[in-house]
Design a protein around this motif. Sequence first.
Motif: not given
Length: 213
Positions: A66-76
């Motif tokens: 979940e943290e990984l997904l959040t970071e992918v989208l937040a970074t973009s």
Amino acid sequence: MTTETTPTRTVRRGPYRNGIRTRHEILEAATGVFAQHGFIGGTLRQIADEVGVSPAALLRHFSSKEELLTEVLATSDARNGVEIFGDHEGLAYFDRSGALVRRNVENRRLVELLLTVKTEASDPAHPARSFMERRATRYREQLTEQLCIARDRGEIGAFTDEELEMEVHGYTALMDGIELQWLLDPKLDLVSLWDRHYAGLRARWVAGTAGQG
């Protein structure tokens, strides 16, 4: 006597720099795995294998999927906010949408990921549901604020607040729908299609004509 000193610059070497590189590689791999398999179907082991590390090593950088997904989208999102929209406001903010679409053409996997997770997160039990709800709410509020600025400056017609909210829903649906068609048919000229539809939408806003709800 006082002596002027030059601050010592800390030079990052070895494990620190390697850690940054590995973290970036994990985010890139996660984008591809999630885009291909969805958030539920994609696994940390698949992502770790793409990078060439163990799942345990991956979890030293990200505590959960979940943290990984959040970071992918937040970074973009953060990158687009700074590099594409910057300090633009009002109608000029929306005029930058074409630049966003052009970037999306170059980042197909990220578009696949976002639309896949949006669909999956319609399930209330989905692990990313809360994050996607917050993201969608923040995005709508941001767009509504920019349309309000455009209205108050006289750049568009005198829409009511309720009408502006409806326009934002239509705008986001148009963006998602056109990009979904492009994912299904890569031969589609996404940029040209968006530019044409946005030009019509913009003209209607300037004329002060509300959409059909």
